[in-house]
Every structure is written in structure tokens, then in C-alpha cells.
Design an enzyme around this catalytic site. Structure first.
Site, PDB file in Angstrom:
ATOM      1  N   ASP A  25       0.859  -1.171   0.000  1.00 48.43           N
ATOM      2  CA  ASP A  25       0.000   0.000   0.000  1.00 48.43           C
ATOM      3  C   ASP A  25       0.909   1.238   0.000  1.00 48.43           C
ATOM      4  OD1 ASP A  25      -2.156   1.669   0.015  1.00 48.43           O
ATOM      5  OD2 ASP A  25      -3.131   0.790   1.757  1.00 48.43           O
ATOM      6  N   GLU A  52     -10.141   7.316   4.416  1.00 44.85           N
ATOM      7  CA  GLU A  52      -9.085   6.761   5.269  1.00 44.85           C
ATOM      8  C   GLU A  52      -9.066   7.430   6.646  1.00 44.85           C
ATOM      9  OE1 GLU A  52      -5.471   5.625   3.133  1.00 44.85           O
ATOM     10  OE2 GLU A  52      -6.461   6.050   1.254  1.00 44.85           O
TER      11      GLU A  52
HETATM   12  C1  BGC Z   1      -3.615   9.556  -2.850  1.00 44.39           C
HETATM   13  C2  BGC Z   1      -4.463   8.400  -2.466  1.00 44.39           C
HETATM   14  C3  BGC Z   1      -3.780   7.680  -1.399  1.00 44.39           C
HETATM   15  C4  BGC Z   1      -3.451   8.603  -0.256  1.00 44.39           C
HETATM   16  C5  BGC Z   1      -2.659   7.856   0.746  1.00 44.39           C
HETATM   17  C6  BGC Z   1      -3.402  10.465  -1.671  1.00 44.39           C
HETATM   18  O1  BGC Z   1      -2.640  11.558  -2.003  1.00 44.39           O
HETATM   19  O2  BGC Z   1      -4.181  10.245  -3.883  1.00 44.39           O
HETATM   20  O3  BGC Z   1      -4.671   7.510  -3.499  1.00 44.39           O
HETATM   21  O4  BGC Z   1      -4.569   6.642  -0.974  1.00 44.39           O
HETATM   22  O5  BGC Z   1      -2.765   9.756  -0.657  1.00 44.39           O
HETATM   23  O6  BGC Z   1      -2.107   8.650   1.662  1.00 44.39           O
HETATM   24  C1  BGC Z   2      -5.109   3.057   0.281  1.00 45.62           C
HETATM   25  C2  BGC Z   2      -5.378   1.940  -0.673  1.00 45.62           C
HETATM   26  C3  BGC Z   2      -5.263   2.426  -2.082  1.00 45.62           C
HETATM   27  C4  BGC Z   2      -3.928   3.076  -2.296  1.00 45.62           C
HETATM   28  C5  BGC Z   2      -3.710   3.604  -3.676  1.00 45.62           C
HETATM   29  C6  BGC Z   2      -3.869   3.831  -0.049  1.00 45.62           C
HETATM   30  O1  BGC Z   2      -3.774   4.961   0.735  1.00 45.62           O
HETATM   31  O2  BGC Z   2      -4.991   2.521   1.589  1.00 45.62           O
HETATM   32  O3  BGC Z   2      -6.641   1.389  -0.419  1.00 45.62           O
HETATM   33  O4  BGC Z   2      -5.449   1.368  -2.975  1.00 45.62           O
HETATM   34  O5  BGC Z   2      -3.792   4.154  -1.397  1.00 45.62           O
HETATM   35  O6  BGC Z   2      -4.421   4.739  -3.919  1.00 45.62           O
END
Ligand code: BGC
Ligand code: BGC
Length: 853
Positions: free
Chosen positions: A334, A535
């Protein structure tokens, strides 16, 4: 505020900092309690885990082909296969030079950074990246790359795509056949943009609704999750009857392995301390079924199990998942998750591949040093050649199975560029059906529902005409914020769906968000609920709705006071404590996060003009609905939730009236713990940073040396329980966390920020500040107070939250509860930075500071 913006804009740049565990002053004498970052031995017992009968079987031809391909590859080419950078941080030229095995766009990552990219723009980028990867001019390899994306409720990063209800709503529908059709529609929309791979399904069992990802979970219970995991994997990839990986199919990912929904307190990226049997029974069922159906990838989770990050768990990734369960696809990490392993950073982490990670998801610029470090580490033997070869074999095996090695380039594939497939009517119809089936009717007193569409209907509430709000996080942008209805062309707001149904039947509809109608209605439909989040930004302290403001309750009361019957439609990513809102509604429906096809709501609320029910409520709770703000009830746990798992009324069941519910919050004020930010050490997950205009450095050892500010640990009562701050130029020391923390309970209980200082010299003015998620300028000048203190002596200072609240601090979303700034010539010691009520923390009088008094 400048500093805040800097923090916010560089949010992802903070992720690397999350990683190194910061425990200052952990000398042997120090009895600081264990924190998340300390590893303990996890129990392990392989016997619990089954050997799966995986439906995509190994075939000798593919294996031989992969082996042959591997034999032609250089070390550099192999390492490139296991690096997955993000489109915001690589160019097509980087792809040509390095030949990455895959790449991703994160939530809110678009071609050319343009949110309004056309379908042609998506395909163009896919085509350019593909051509650059097979172009052998620089890296010498011609293995096609592949693109992964978070199409987690439809192809949700793409303007005009069908956005399906989030998983929590789909769980309430409890219909695996529907899920398979949703997955099939999603895979076609993804194919239309030239993308190969989806980071879904999330198969988490969210056990604590405080978790910000609860809505990504189908259920708190594994039963539905298992069935759904198979259905969605089959819908995305194909199945053993129809065949795998036809032209309309994509690679699926079951995520996040494992235990993400079971962390202590529901903390995102937190620590799961379940027994191994519970881990299997509750959190593994999505893997058992999804991997049996042939899902080719698994994403490792950010969380820990018994203090050890999954990204670094050889036991779980290799022994359990690959060896025992027999998974032969690849494990993708991840978002810089490898960097959170103890001893790792985003750009240096042999431990992850050694534990069994096959692809490093490495957004930000960290990909380049990571690539170089991995090459060095294979050369030095720190990473075994055989482990690298196994990881690359897995990547190539999946590419071979999914047809990526043989298919035409993205622009020349069957569905590519067919813009009509994006948001196609057939897909929208499935989404509308899903919306209908996901609605859970919690209350319907005096059988107010269904409504006759021939009446005068008022539609109120800030969720009524707001497609962004009804879609939640992971909708065009990562957080789902910053969108207007125009960002969802082809979609319908809840109001638009109602308007269409009612005006067609000859009734009247008035939209008044604030409830101030022109003409008194026969009935009011009030649409309200949570703002979008994703998240950790969605983590909350408890699940009371609108703690503090209760503005929606006020709206309901106002309408009820005028004898207007009220139907509440509650938009949320989790069950919440809404007893008062339920009491002030005649009917109450949990609509979850329905997405773009909200006409499905009107389909169920209204009869046809003749008074016949068109669609009944079929949704049943796949989560227990809490009886109090702090209750975390789950199916079969013996607790008494307000509405149990499986609850949901329908038109065809015997009418029943819900009695009035308790509206009192039983706050146990004696249980407001002293919240330590720095006491002997920085308390994880908080981080200690030095911030200047153009840098931010995390303190990861006993000295932080920057040109503007030096921070050193010092001994006060025990070893290293204080910090010495020496300013050479403007800078600040900050205690920070990348996700906001909710301190409302502390505010409500008259808590204060306490900290001890020992002034050595006051060369410049000193200010205290708190940083909120949205700007909250509140700099408090401490200079007048500090200059009255005797130097070289310890003093405790107290800043009441009420004072900071008046200065504009939003205590529900604090990113940094403590920032101390000064400049040249100031030197002081600080220790014991805590948040507490006076009676819990201090006897005796101490100076309270507000407005520099
Ligand atoms: C991204 C997301 C990612 C997240 C994680 C964002 O800047 O666009 O896809 O899941 O950061 O921290
Ligand atoms: C998220 C994932 C996601 C990844 C890519 C992460 O922050 O936990 O679920 O697939 O970002 O965007």
C-alpha cells in the site's frame, strides 16, 4: 495560513515521516508503556489456515514462458518490475528509461493533473506509458507495464463514470449476483480508459465504526464479505465457467491483507491484537473466497498485527498467504506502506521484499532511491536473488495470465476510448438497482412511507441536492471533497430523483435546503449526514452525529413544530448515534453513500400515481446500529445495539411504531484520560517535527539539528524526559499527526493544554499555535507570560481550550495540538506536554494563559 498550507500541500510528503518510529528517551530505566511502534511476538499457528483450491491453476506453458523471460532479464530490469510509482511523480520518459513493471494513479490522480481529463486523455496516457515500457531504447526490456487504479465504487476517479453505492450500502443489499454485475460494469468502464488493474475489493470486516474506512467494508461480519469477495473477483476477472480475462476484464486486488478492520479503537493504520483464530475467522474470509475465485493480487495492509506491520510480516505474507494458502499471484504494497516497517524508510526497505512483498507501491519521489537501494541490496546479498526472482516471476505470471504480455497496446484494445461506456445507461441502471436494494428503513411510524407522489413535497437538508456529499470519499477526488454536481455529469442528486418522480405523477416539489418553504408542504423529506472523507481523515472519537452543533436536528424540530410529517434520509459511511434525529422524524432511512444514481431512492419512497408500491425496502443492516455514542456492537457479541445486524423494515411486514429513544448521552466524565503528547517521549502516532519556511524534519534520534532550530533531549527527572530547543532563526517545534484528532470531548469538559517550561534565554518572542485540518489562525503570544518566569527553573503553564476555541481552533479536527515558534536567541527546555482537565492533572494554582495575560 501559510504554514498550514505548506503542511497540507505536502501532506503526502509527511508520509515518509510517519514511518520511523519516534521513541525518544527509551532508555532501559524508562518504564514508558508500550506504544504501537514496539513489536511484540505475535502468536502463530499455521494449522488455522487452509490450503485453498484456487480456480486459476498453474499451467506448465505459462510457467515455462515466465521462466524463459526471467532468464533474459538484467538485475535492473527485474527491480523495475517490482517498483510501482504514481503518475504524479513519473513522466513517460521515466517509464522509457526504467521500464517499471506497473504504475498507479492514487485517489484524485488524473492524467496531466487535470480532474476533467477526457476518456481520450486517459487512454493516451495508458498508451504512452505502455509504448515507453516496451520501447527497448533505454532499459532494454520489452515487457509491457500495467496500470492500477482505485476503482472502488465504479471507476470513481473518472468524470462521468457510474458511481455505485459504497460497500457499506452494498452489504445491506446482501445480493452477490448484483455485486457481480456491478464488478462487470466497473471492469468495462476501466477497460474503456485503457487501465488493466483495480485495487478492489476491500474485504475488511470493520469491527469499530469509529474507523474512517467503515464504508469501504461490506459488513462487520464475515458472512457477506466472503460471498461478495468471490462475486466481485469473478465480475472483474471472469470466472471458471465463462473464462478468465476476456477483453472486458481487469485484474482484481483483495485488500488490505490483513486485519485492517480490527485495529484497537478502530484506528486507521493501527494495531490489530486479535488472536490468530479471530484473524482467520473474522478478517480472512474475503481472502479465502476471493483468492479461491482466482484474484491475482493481494494488497498488504498498513496496519500491524500485535505491533508488527503487515508489510514486514514474513509469517503472514509468505508462510500463511503464499505457502499455506497457496496464493501464487503477487502481493502489492500500500501507498509507501513499506516505509512504516520498523527500520525502513520509503526509499530504503529490504525488509519488505524479504518478508514477501512483491511490488513496492512507491508514490512520491522515493521510487528512485528505492530502485537504487534495491539493486545494491541484491548485489550485496541483503536481498536474496532467489527472492527477487520469485517476486518477478509472480508479476510476470499474472501479466501472462491476464493477457498483458499478448494483448494489443491499450489504445488498440476492444473497449478502449469508447467514451459511451463511461456512465453507460446499462451501468447506471445497475447502480440505481443497487441504491434501491441498499436502503435500510429504520423507522416508519404510522406508515408514513410510502408517499403518494401526487402530494406537495418539501425537500430540505444540505444533502438534498449534493451529489458529492451523497457519493462520499473516493469520488473524483481522494477525500471526495471539492466537487460540485457538475463534476458528476449524467448523475442525479437525491432531490433530482424525487423531483423527476413527483413531477411526472402530477405532484409538486419544492427544494429549500434550510427548510424555509414558500408553500406549506404535505410532507418534508430532509436529507442530511456526514461530509465526505477517506481513510484516517474519517476516524472519529465516537459515533455521535453532529456532536456540538446539532444543526440538522434543529431543522427537523422546526418542521415537526409546524406539524409537517418528516422523512429523514441519512447519508453516512457508518451507523451513527442519531437517537434525537430519529425521534424527530416520522420515518428514518439509512441511505449510506448511494453514489450518482440516487433516483433509486425515489423509486422506493414513492408509490406510483395509483398508490401501488413500486419497490419495497430490501436493505437489512450488515452492521449493528449503536445504542450509544460509544457502543461498538458486532453481530454475535452479546451486546444490545439499538438495531441489530439484519434489522430493516419493509412495507410488507406488520406495521410497527418505534417508541421514543433515549436522547441523553451518558458521559462518564471520570473517564477523560490525561492525553499525553510528549511525556518522556513523543507518544505515537504523534511525531515531533522542526518546521521552517522550507523544511520539516522529524526528530528520530536524540538530536535534531537544523540550521534554524536545534532540538536535543535532556534529563529532567529521568533520562531524556525533556527537550532543549535552541533557536538560531525563525522556526517552530511541532507535535503533529497526518490524520486529524478529535478533541471535542476535552473542550466540552473544560480541558487545557499543559506544558512545563524552563527558560534559559528569551531572545525573541515566543508563540503557541494549534493547527487544524482547515485553516484556524490562532497564534497566542506567550512572550508576556514567559518573561515573568524565573529563568532556569521549571514552571507549568496552562492554556485553557476555551481560550483557544475563542481564537478559532476547531477541536474536532486537530492535526497539531502544539506548535511553539520563536527565533534567534531563544533557548528553553520543555517537557510534559499534555491535554487534561485541571482536576485530573494539577493540584495547586498555575498561571492560566490567554491572550498573553
Ligand atoms: C492519494 C491516495 C492515497 C493517499 C494515501 C493520496 O494523495 O491520492 O490515493 O490513498 O494519498 O495517503
Ligand atoms: C489506500 C489503498 C489504495 C492506495 C492507492 C492507499 O492509501 O490505503 O486502499 O489502494 O492508497 O491509492
Amino acid at each position: 495560513m501559510k504554514l498550514f498550507n505548506r503542511l497540507k500541500n505536502s501532506r503526502s510528503a509527511f508520509y515518509p515521516l510517519l514511518l520511523t518510529s519516534v521513541i525518544l528517551g527509551c532508555s532501559p530505566a524508562d518504564k514508558t508503556p508500550a506504544t504501537h511502534s514496539e513489536e511484540t511476538e505475535a502468536p502463530d499457528s499455521l494449522a488455522i489456515w487452509p490450503e485453498l483450491k484456487i480456480e486459476i491453476q498453474r499451467d506448465e506453458e505459462t510457467e515455462a514462458r515466465v521462466k524463459q523471460l526471467l532468464a533474459t532479464m538484467t538485475l535492473e530490469q527485474k527491480v523495475a518490475q517490482i517498483i510501482q510509482p504514481e503518475i504524479r511523480d513519473i513522466t513517460v520518459e521515466d517509464m522509457r528509461k526504467y521500464g517499471f513493471g506497473s504504475y498507479l494513479n492514487g485517489g484524485g490522480g488524473f492524467p496531466n493533473n487535470n480532474k476533467h481529463s477526457s476518456i481520450a486523455d486517459w487512454v493516451t496516457l495508458a498508451e504512452q506509458m505502455y509504448q515507453a515500457s516496451v520501447d527497448d531504447s533505454l532499459d532494454g526490456s520489452s515487457i509491457p507495464t500495467m496500470w492500477g487504479t482505485d476503482a472502488v465504487h465504479g471507476h470513481n476517479n473518472v468524470i462521468g463514470a457510474t458511481i455505485f453505492p459504497h460497500n457499506i450500502g452494498l452489504g445491506a443489499a446482501n445480493d452477490p449476483g448484483l455485486i457481480k454485475r456491478i464488478a462487470a460494469a466497473t471492469s468495462i468502464e476501466v477497460q474503456a480508459t485503457g487501465i488493466d488493474w483495480i485495487f478492489a475489493p476491500t474485504v475488511a470486516a470493520a469491527r469499530n465504526d469509529r474507523w474512517g474506512r467503515t464504508y469501504e467494508s461490506y459488513s462487520e461480519d464475515p458472512e457477506i464479505i466472503g460471498a461478495y469477495s468471490r462475486a466481485i473477483v469473478e465480475g472483474l476477472q471472469g470466472d471458471k465457467n465463462q473464462g478468465f480475462f476476456a477483453d472486458d476484464k481487469v485484474i482484481s486486488t483483495v485488500k488490505h491483507f490483513i486485519g485492517d478492520g480490527g485495529t484497537v479503537d478502530g484506528d486507521d493504520q493501527g494495531n490489530n491484537i486479535d488472536s490468530e483464530q479471530e484473524l482467520f475467522d473474522i478478517h480472512a474470509q474475503g481472502y479465502v473466497h476471493g483468492l479461491t475465485a482466482g484474484s491475482q493480487s493481494v494488497m498488504a495492509s498498513f496496519n500491524s498485527w500485535h505491533g508488527k506491520k503487515i508489510h514486514g510480516s514474513e509469517y503472514l505474507l509468505t508462510k500463511v498467504l503464499k505457502e499455506k494458502m497457496g496464493f501464487d499471484g503477487f502481493v502489492v504494497g500500500d501507498w509507501n506502506g513499506h516505509g512504516q516497517i520498523q527500520g525502513c524508510t520509503n526509499d530504503n526497505c529490504p525488509a519488505a521484499i524479504n518478508a514477501g512483498l512483491d511490488i513496492y507501491m512507491v508514490p512520491t519521489q522515493a521510487w528512485k532511491p528505492l530502485y537504487e537501494n534495491l539493486i545494491k541490496q541484491v548485489k550485496s546479498g541483503e536481498i536474496l536473488q532467489s527472492r527477487l526472482d520469485d517476486a518477478v516471476t509472480r508479476v510476470l505470471r499474472v501479466k501472462a495470465r491476464a493477457g498483458i504480455l499478448d494483448k494489443p497496446s491499450p489504445a488498440n484494445r476492444k473497449y478502449a476510448g469508447k467514451a459511451k461506456l463511461i456512465g453507460a445507461q446499462a451501468h447506471r441502471d445497475i447502480a440505481r438497482e443497487a441504491v434501491r436494494k441498499s436502503l435500510v428503513l429504520l423507522k416508519n411510524n404510522n406508515q408514513l412511507l410510502p408517499l403518494a407522489p401526487t402530494q406537495k413535497i418539501l425537500v430540505a437538508g444540505d444533502g438534498a441536492d449534493n451529489i458529492g456529499k451523497q457519493s462520499g470519499g473516493w469520488s473524483i477526488t481522494w477525500q471526495g471533497t471539492g466537487n460540485t454536481n457538475e463534476d458528476f455529469p449524467g448523475g442525479s442528486s437525491i432531490y433530482q430523483g424525487i423531483e423527476a418522480a413527483v413531477s411526472q405523477a402530477g405532484g409538486q416539489v419544492e427544494l429549500a435546503v434550510d427548510g424555509k418553504y414558500q408553500e406549506k408542504p404535505d410532507v418534508a423529506i430532509v436529507v442530511f449526514g456526514e461530509e465526505p472523507y477517506a481513510e484516517g481523515n474519517g476516524d472519529v472519537d465516537n459515533v455521535e452525529y453532529q456532536r456540538g452543533s446539532k444543526s440538522d436536528l434543529a431543522l427537523l424540530k422546526k418542521l415537526k413544530a409546524q406539524d409537517i410529517p418528516v422523512v429523514s434520509l441519512f447519508i453516512s459511511g457508518r451507523p451513527m448515534w442519531v437517537n434525537a434525529e430519529i425521534n424527530h422524524s416520522d420515518a428514518f432511512v439509512a441511505v449510506w453513500l448511494p453514489g450518482t444514481e440516487a433516483q433509486g431512492i425515489a423509486d422506493v419512497l414513492f408509490t406510483d400515481p395509483q398508490g401501488e408500491v413500486q419497490y419495497d425496502f430490501e436493505g437489512r443492516l450488515s452492521f449493528s446500529w449503536p445504542a450509544s455514542p460509544d457502543q461498538q456492537a458486532n453481530r454475535h457479541d452479546g451486546q444490545s445495539p439499538l438495531f441489530a445486524y439484519g434489522y430493516g423494515l419493509s412495507y410488507d411486514t406488520a406495521p410497527q411504531n418505534l417508541p421514543l429513544l433515549n436522547e441523553e448521552v451518558e458521559e462518564n466524565n471520570n473517564e477523560l484520560p490525561v492525553f499525553a503528547l510528549y511525556q518522556g517521549s513523543v507518544k505515537a502516532p504523534w511525531e515531533l517535527l522542526a518546521i521552517t519556511d522550507n523544511s520539516r524534519i522529524q526528530m528520530t534520534s536524540s538530536v535534531l539539528d537544523s540550521a534554524e532550530l536545534t532540538i536535543k533531549t535532556r534529563d529532567r527527572r529521568i533520562q531524556e524526559d525533556a527537550l532543549q530547543l535552541t533557536w538560531q532563526a525563525p522556526a517552530s517545534m511541532m507535535i503533529f499527526k497526518p490524520f486529524p484528532e478529535d478533541f471535542l470531548r476535552y473542550l466540552e469538559n473544560d480541558a487545557s493544554l499543559f506544558f512545563d517550561v524552563n527558560i534559559q534565554s528569551l531572545g525573541s518572542s515566543v508563540a503557541l499555535n494549534m493547527i487544524c485540518m482547515d485553516p484556524c489562525d490562532n497564534n497566542l503570544d506567550l512572550t508576556p507570560s514567559l518573561s515573568q518566569l524565573t529563568e532556569n527553573e521549571w514552571h507549568t503553564l496552562q492554556v485553557p481550550f476555551s481560550c483557544l476555541k475563542q481564537r478559532g481552533v476547531n477541536f474536532s479536527k486537530l492535526m497539531a495540538p502544539f506548535e511553539l515558534s520563536s527565533s534567534t536567541g531563544t533557548q528553553m527546555l520543555v517537557s510534559d506536554i499534555v491535554i487534561a482537565r485541571t482536576e485530573d492533572y494539577q493540584s495547586g494554582q498555575i498561571p492560566q494563559i490567554c491572550d498573553g495575560e
